[in-house]
Design an enzyme around this catalytic site. Structure first.
Site, PDB file in Angstrom:
ATOM      1  N   ASP A  78       6.130   0.751   6.628  1.00 36.00           N
ATOM      2  CA  ASP A  78       4.679   0.613   6.501  1.00 36.00           C
ATOM      3  C   ASP A  78       4.129   1.725   5.610  1.00 36.00           C
ATOM      4  OD1 ASP A  78       2.095  -0.298   6.893  1.00 36.00           O
ATOM      5  OD2 ASP A  78       1.845   0.720   8.800  1.00 36.00           O
TER       6      ASP A  78
ATOM      7  N   GLU B 188      -4.980   2.144   2.516  1.00 41.32           N
ATOM      8  CA  GLU B 188      -5.112   0.967   3.374  1.00 41.32           C
ATOM      9  C   GLU B 188      -5.247   1.369   4.836  1.00 41.32           C
ATOM     10  OE1 GLU B 188      -3.678  -2.195   6.099  1.00 41.32           O
ATOM     11  OE2 GLU B 188      -2.790  -0.239   5.708  1.00 41.32           O
ATOM     12  N   GLU B 189      -4.488   2.393   5.247  1.00 36.65           N
ATOM     13  CA  GLU B 189      -4.456   2.770   6.662  1.00 36.65           C
ATOM     14  C   GLU B 189      -5.786   3.319   7.169  1.00 36.65           C
ATOM     15  OE1 GLU B 189      -2.233   1.835   8.448  1.00 36.65           O
ATOM     16  OE2 GLU B 189      -0.282   1.895   7.489  1.00 36.65           O
TER      17      GLU B 189
ATOM     18  N   HIS C 271       3.794   2.875  12.631  1.00 32.72           N
ATOM     19  CA  HIS C 271       2.856   3.953  12.941  1.00 32.72           C
ATOM     20  C   HIS C 271       3.435   5.018  13.870  1.00 32.72           C
ATOM     21  CE1 HIS C 271      -1.160   1.711  11.851  1.00 32.72           C
ATOM     22  NE2 HIS C 271      -0.212   1.546  10.931  1.00 32.72           N
TER      23      HIS C 271
ATOM     24  N   HIS D 281       0.840  -1.214   0.000  1.00 31.61           N
ATOM     25  CA  HIS D 281       0.000   0.000   0.000  1.00 31.61           C
ATOM     26  C   HIS D 281       0.864   1.249   0.000  1.00 31.61           C
ATOM     27  CE1 HIS D 281       0.187   1.046   4.368  1.00 31.61           C
ATOM     28  NE2 HIS D 281       0.130  -0.240   4.603  1.00 31.61           N
TER      29      HIS D 281
ATOM     30  N   ASP E 283       3.082  -6.401   3.553  1.00 34.96           N
ATOM     31  CA  ASP E 283       2.693  -5.301   4.445  1.00 34.96           C
ATOM     32  C   ASP E 283       3.048  -5.628   5.894  1.00 34.96           C
ATOM     33  OD1 ASP E 283       1.631  -2.964   5.435  1.00 34.96           O
ATOM     34  OD2 ASP E 283      -0.451  -3.631   5.367  1.00 34.96           O
TER      35      ASP E 283
END
Length: 501
Positions: free
Chosen positions: A331, A365-366, A464, A319, A393
């Site tokens: 990520d 995606e997030e 994140h 992503h 991912d």
């Protein structure tokens, strides 16, 4: 997870040794016909060689060429450097996300792939200011405050412009929340102090540890609002205690008041718990995020056309969007660039498989996988022509094999591929109910789906957070991940018969 796999290998080795010993005894002692050596030998050979292969020796040699090229070629690393250092954070709806779309599309066109930008509506949430400080606590030095390190959760609503000041109530889990007296949280700030299981992560179970904590990030604001909380804080879902708050999407529910929500650093969660056990603690919290109208964005689709069945596709994907605290290297910039590497290597080595290899750089995606949902709408009549789907991912650490979702026969089918990947220590095949958020819709429709099995011991230290940056990626490991993606994609795209379905 890795610990479990090692145990399984030991069991398999013991079983093989026992079988070989039994064959030897049977040959020497003329044991009963039920233990005929030829039958056991056939089984042993099948286990070691994988049985009948779906690929010719020439195709397996091509896989070896692709593997060796992937671990040496700097293409993926160079692309990741540009995505992260030059373009930067790529939260959906942002100018950087739009620039990333154009960049990946341009790079794929340079290689001769047929590029399509697939339009999708995506959320456009903007973080704003975020501050927290303790204004009253037991033993406070008069006239002082203590800073609390926090970050708004994705999708959070704002506090009033001048913030809110309220007492903090700390619970470790749902059970402790349920045990509180009625009204105990009304008008207060509720902290869910659920600890990330570092020991589980250290044994290779990083994803399991994450799942155990992320439910509080997702449902915490709903649970808090239901008992009258003014705001919710969630202990960061990660393993690094460097005052790194961990963001991520949160959820709201119809009929339940939307309240501000933030993640706080693990150290500050511990601080609040300790002080709250001594007496009342008051905090001033200011969050000023905005939820703007949904924005137009795109999945990037790049097709390396097949020679015999161009209508049949094998997806390689990651992503393209990221959270906005760091630059989205692990990520999921890494997942995107190892997928780009597949097309690059097929181009560089002049390889054209039977079927089309399709790169998809998914958008958003997030924040809800809107790009993936749009793909399923646009391709609803073409699912039967999806021969396989791969998504990376889970970072860029060393891969140990392949996750697969679908028929159990896939494990046996993949054995020759695993033997090719054994040279880089990625020889395991692991059955899994799902392999990636963005390809989950295809998995549910019966498309065989796959993902690299990656070392998850350290991924959630950075995931994140502001520390998700280019320097966290080991070039050697990135090349190994590119090798898994490339070899598997070619295997799926060039086999005489499609993968079991």
């Amino acid at each position: 997870m890795e610990f479990d796999l090692k145990c399984k290998r030991i069991v398999v080795f013991a079983a093989l040794a026992a079988a070989m010993g039994a064959m030897y005894c049977a040959a020497q002692n003329a044991a009963s016909p039920a233990m005929a050596p030829s039958t056991l030998l056939d089984r042993l050979n099948a286990m070691m060689a994988g049985g009948k292969s779906a690929w010719t020796p020439e195709q397996l040699a091509t896989m070896e060429r692709l593997r060796d090229a992937a671990v040496k070629d700097p293409y993926a690393l160079d692309e990741l450097r540009h995505l992260t250092n030059n373009i930067g954070p790529r939260i959906s709806g942002s100018p950087q996300a739009g620039q990333a779309v154009e960049y990946v599309a341009s790079e794929m066109r340079k290689l001769g792939a047929v590029v399509t930008l697939e339009k999708a509506k995506v959320p456009h949430w903007v973080r704003g200011a975020e501050t927290g400080e303790l204004v009253a606590w037991p033993g406070q030095t008069p006239g002082t405050m203590q800073k609390i390190v926090l970050t708004a959760l994705g999708g959070s609503v704002a506090t009033p412009a001048d913030g809110i000041t309220a007492e903090v109530v700390v619970v470790d889990d749902w059970a402790q929340l349920s045990a509180l007296p009625q009204g105990a949280v009304k008008g207060k700030i509720l902290l869910f102090n659920h600890r990330f299981d570092k020991e589980l992560a250290a044994q290779g179970g990083g994803l399991d540890a994450y799942v155990g904590g992320v439910v509080y990030r997702g449902a915490g604001p709903i649970a808090g609002a239901a008992v009258g909380a003014a705001a919710v804080l969630v202990r960061s879902v990660g393993g690094a205690d460097f005052r790194l708050p961990h963001t991520g999407m949160t959820e709201y529910s119809d009929g339940v008041t939307k309240i501000p929500a933030a993640a706080i650093a693990a150290e500050d969660a511990d601080l609040l718990k300790d002080l709250a056990e001594q007496g009342p603690v008051k905090m001033h919290l200011t969050l000023t995020p905005q939820t703007l109208p949904d924005a137009d964005s795109y999945n990037v689709i790049a097709d390396w056309k097949g020679t015999e069945h161009p209508e049949q596709v094998v997806i390689v994907s990651g992503h393209l969007d990221s959270w906005d605290l760091g630059t989205g290297a692990i990520d999921d910039g890494a997942g995107v660039v190892v997928s780009m590497q597949v097309i690059h290597l097929l181009h560089e080595l002049g390889i054209h498989p039977r079927r089309t290899v399709r790169l998809v750089a998914w958008m958003s995606e997030e924040e809800g996988s809107q790009g993936a949902a749009q793909y399923m709408i646009d391709h609803k009549d073409d699912v039967a022509n999806h021969i396989g789907a791969i998504e990376s991912d889970l970072g860029a650490d060393h891969p140990t094999g392949i996750f697969y979702a679908g028929k159990p026969a896939l494990g046996q089918w993949l054995r020759p591929v695993s033997q090719v990947l054994n040279a880089i220590g990625a020889e395991t095949n692991v059955a899994s109910p799902e392999t990636g958020e963005d390809i989950d819709g295809l998995t549910e429709k019966g498309v065989p789906s796959f993902a690299p099995v990656q070392d998850s011991r350290f991924y959630f230290n950075y995931h994140h957070t502001a520390a998700d940056t280019f320097d966290k990626v080991d070039p050697k490991h990135l090349g190994e991940n590119a090798a898994v993606m490339t070899v598997l994609a070619y295997a799926l795209a060039d086999s005489a018969e499609a993968a079991p379905r």
